[in-house]
Write a protein that holds these residues in place. Structure first.
Motif, PDB file in Angstrom:
ATOM      1  N   UNK B 211       0.384  -0.923  -0.215  1.00 54.95           N
ATOM      2  CA  UNK B 211      -0.009  -0.158   0.159  1.00 54.95           C
ATOM      3  C   UNK B 211       0.863   1.198   0.135  1.00 54.95           C
ATOM      4  N   UNK B 212       1.923   1.116   1.236  1.00 56.89           N
ATOM      5  CA  UNK B 212       2.456   2.663   0.756  1.00 56.89           C
ATOM      6  C   UNK B 212       3.428   3.295  -0.226  1.00 56.89           C
ATOM      7  N   UNK B 215       1.949   3.491  -3.259  1.00 55.77           N
ATOM      8  CA  UNK B 215       0.939   5.011  -3.051  1.00 55.77           C
ATOM      9  C   UNK B 215       2.131   6.710  -3.229  1.00 55.77           C
ATOM     10  N   UNK B 216       3.156   6.027  -2.654  1.00 53.35           N
ATOM     11  CA  UNK B 216       3.956   7.126  -2.651  1.00 53.35           C
ATOM     12  C   UNK B 216       4.773   7.193  -4.085  1.00 53.35           C
ATOM     13  N   UNK B 218       2.957   7.769  -6.377  1.00 49.26           N
ATOM     14  CA  UNK B 218       1.886   8.647  -7.579  1.00 49.26           C
ATOM     15  C   UNK B 218       2.652   9.743  -6.926  1.00 49.26           C
ATOM     16  N   UNK B 219       3.231   9.328  -5.880  1.00 42.72           N
ATOM     17  CA  UNK B 219       3.697  11.087  -5.647  1.00 42.72           C
ATOM     18  C   UNK B 219       5.147  11.922  -6.673  1.00 42.72           C
ATOM     19  N   UNK B 220       5.889  10.138  -6.483  1.00 45.43           N
ATOM     20  CA  UNK B 220       7.236  11.026  -7.580  1.00 45.43           C
ATOM     21  C   UNK B 220       7.615   9.339  -7.674  1.00 45.43           C
ATOM     22  N   UNK B 223      10.319   7.034  -7.079  1.00 44.53           N
ATOM     23  CA  UNK B 223      10.682   6.419  -5.681  1.00 44.53           C
ATOM     24  C   UNK B 223      11.435   5.878  -4.946  1.00 44.53           C
TER      25      UNK B 223
END
Lengths: 482, 482
Positions: B211-212, B215-216, B218-220, B223
């Motif tokens: 999950x995390x 999800x991160x 989607x910000x970069x 990542x």
């Protein structure tokens, strides 16, 4: 809270007694709370306050009302106040910035102007602990070394649009949460305006604030605290590393000129990888004072290029800087800056084989010498455009001919000075040979005199004239790696 | 991929030519891929491989099948193999560990045993780049300094259950992603078993993975890459800081005993905050070699306590360690370790006021002396339980009486030795006075002889007997802050 802030202010030395402080006030809860608290502390800390508010011309009437509100508050609390407006949307168009970037730029520029006008050295802004967490998380997600993970500092130099000002930006609320600030406002009957900064933050930052950080808190309820605390540790670690970089700087840097910084390859290679990165980062930051974020990817790419130990490698760095490697050195500088390794530098004298080829081993150049009757020279010899080639009257020369670095007291009669003599030292200054090169610059001499400052003038005393019978031709050149 | 791993192995010096390597193989894709690649590299790198597989007895038949599968693969590939089983659920119950902790403990303990049995120094495991990202993100979310953010190292000491082994744990796949590993398995017709490690990871780690981290991303989108790269930088920064700690260690540490490490307060205070934390962390880690995570909160609390500069402060550290402050020193040690500042240490001789009070200024203690007729002593004087008090025959003493540190060649006749003399040096060894205290230990002397080794025996030569008329009573004491 007052006491907590007072301790924070003292611990980090945010203010000097008696000084004037420009307080940036948007009218939102953070800056209103900041102003209120500084008012309460001003007698104790011996501060003169001055409110500064900028109307960004983004939100029309609401922005006018913000300005009026801040003016009213300042008047009621008896604080002098500067209120101005900038057309941020126009600025954004003009400079091709996002609206947020333009607002930030205009705001800090304005604060700097007010500070300079008011002869203040310190500007206080209302960044709070939640802003800090958001900043750190943003750096983390985007990828950042220590420089980013330490977040905002309690006190830092004001940098606007790449320009560093002789002003301090201080953040007294950096350890106060948004919730505490709101509670403070309620408790003291402060009725802040809706905070513009919530509007002009980007979508990215808003998602961070409203989605990502709350989500991270489901993994660790103490997430915010933990991020803030580690930011403080990272700030110290970073500071320590920087001091160590400064401590080894003069050992590894051969020279530091306006246009570039030259490193000794062999000495730099002995550094710990952390210091190798640190010195590269430091060089970039010295060349570009205002650069806010020096990407660690740039730094690492540059470091890896140097570690290859091949001459002639070039790496593009931010803002028109390059790192290039040479023989025994590398440098970080403006595109076009020439490091001295592209020069036939010399530290000991070498006898010239005439005719023949002589290697300047230390820099990888060669000197080729030959003797020819004047009549056999190409017609164009007199217009010789190659500064690395000289034509000398062989009869005027007293062998042996040597290449050597300069010696104290060297003088010669440069062509064009109409027979006058000049100290070599002065000559080098006039010709703008960089200081750090002068001791290694090659000079062609015979038993008695200087014949040629390589790359520059020959001596009047070895000039080829119509009476010349034989000509000594010396060409200094290097086969550069392609 | 083979070439990438070969370069990684060489860059980080994971193996020495000719050495035997224990390869931990669960049967899952990571370890199967690792084994396959090491087989391909073994001739080139000159390695002897040995497979080790542990049946955790968690998944019944499936686990038996895993073991059979690994055995079959090893046989087919011609690699010697050790397969054993441990009852991990029973171990978990017995040691009150989570199943995951117990599995981890049993697995590494088993690998260590196999390595020792096989006389190997190196154990290779299949941790991949995604495991690395998960580890770093986990540390980040839980709050960690550099030590956590550097993630797993390519090569580190094997530590199991707090015990550090003389074995290396190496991770050749640390820069290979899970996707690359799966592609490699498909490409080479490897049919791994379902990876047990996916089962026994905790809910926390699974949420992180599934999950995390997505999800991160989607910000970069980069990542994962960014986290891995910064982990490498942090590893170097951390290493550099540790070296600096080692470099300043002997300047700030007064003594290092089995039971505790004593710091000079004044010298430690001159350190940069990053080094203050580093030295505290280093002391904890020297006292508890196997401690995997030293919480930076512990470290910071300890540091703040020392910065207060008050004597008598005590801070609880992990695993039964304490930090306590004294006068001019602080120490980190076992609960109960006594630092020498609780002692009346002395570096120069001081004449004793008789009767009267004499201050041992450097340590803040006092010596009180009085003279009384034998008849006036309390009845209990002979049973005197206070080691800091002495009763001496005044007539046997030749004034002046002084307190002083030991001198070379000091000898005396300690009570109980039946009149024999003993060198003070030997006496101190026998009485287990720590070496670092011996030069400052207070000795009461008269013009000719040692009267009393303070806190220990008096001399036979100043013994109070029934014939004694007057008694010199000396009491050394300190008013400790409450």
């Amino acid at each position: 809270m007052l006491e907590k802030i007072r301790r924070f202010v003292i611990e980090h030395g945010l203010f000097s007694p008696g000084e004037k402080v420009i307080v940036g006030v948007s009218g939102g809860p953070d800056s209103l709370c900041l102003l209120h608290i500084l008012c309460r502390l001003r007698a104790d800390l011996d501060l003169k306050l001055h409110v500064a508010h900028l109307n960004h011309k983004i939100r029309g009437l609401a922005a006018e009302e913000d300005a009026a509100f801040v003016e009213k508050v300042a008047k009621e609390w008896g604080i002098p106040c500067t209120i101005e407006a900038r057309d941020v949307p126009a600025l954004a168009r003009e400079k091709s910035m996002s609206l947020e970037e333009a607002a930030r730029y205009a705001r800090y520029k304005f604060l700097a102007e007010v500070a300079i006008r008011e002869e203040a050295k310190t500007i206080a802004v209302g960044h709070n602990a939640d802003d800090q967490v958001e900043t750190v998380v943003m750096h983390w997600v985007r990828g950042s070394g220590l420089a980013g993970l330490r977040g905002m500092l309690p006190r830092s130099r004001l940098i606007v649009g790449g320009e560093e000002y002789d002003l301090w930006l201080v953040r007294p609320l950096l350890e106060i949460s948004r919730a505490e600030i709101e509670a403070y406002c309620r408790e003291h009957g402060l009725t802040p305006r809706f905070d513009l900064s919530n509007l002009d933050t980007t979508y990215f930052r808003n998602r961070l604030r409203h989605e990502l950080i709350p989500y991270l808190e489901t993994f660790n309820p103490r997430f915010r605290e933990v991020v803030r605390r580690s930011a403080r540790l990272f700030a110290d670690d970073y500071d320590f590393l920087r001091r160590q970089v400064e401590a080894c700087w003069h050992e590894v840097v051969e020279c530091e000129e306006e246009k570039g910084i030259v490193f000794s390859l062999s000495r730099w290679l002995t550094l710990h990888p952390a210091m190798q990165r640190g010195t590269i980062r430091e060089a970039i930051s010295r060349m570009r004072r205002g650069l806010r974020d020096i990407g660690w990817e740039h730094v690492e790419r540059a470091r890896k290029a140097v570690l290859e130990r091949r001459a002639g490698v070039k790496v593009t760095l931010p803002q028109g800087l390059v790192l290039a490697t040479g023989y025994g050195i590398f440098f970080i500088g403006e595109e076009g800056f020439a490091p001295h390794e592209d020069l036939p530098l010399i530290t000991e004298e070498i006898a010239l084989a005439i005719p023949g080829q002589t290697r300047i081993t230390e820099s990888g150049w060669k000197a080729e010498a030959s003797i020819a009757p004047l009549s056999q020279l190409p017609n164009s010899w007199d217009a010789n455009p190659d500064p690395w080639q000289a034509f000398l009257d062989w009869r005027k020369i007293k062998a042996p001919v040597k290449l050597r670095p300069r010696q104290p007291g060297d003088r010669f009669k440069p062509l064009g000075l109409k027979g006058g003599t000049k100290s070599l030292h002065e000559f080098m200054i006039d010709e703008k040979i960089p200081q750090y090169l002068r001791d290694k610059w090659p000079i062609l001499v015979d038993r008695e005199k200087i014949l040629w400052v390589v790359g520059y003038h020959i001596s009047e005393e070895a000039l080829v004239t119509p009476e010349t019978e034989e000509v000594l031709i010396v060409r200094v050149h290097k086969d550069f790696p392609s």
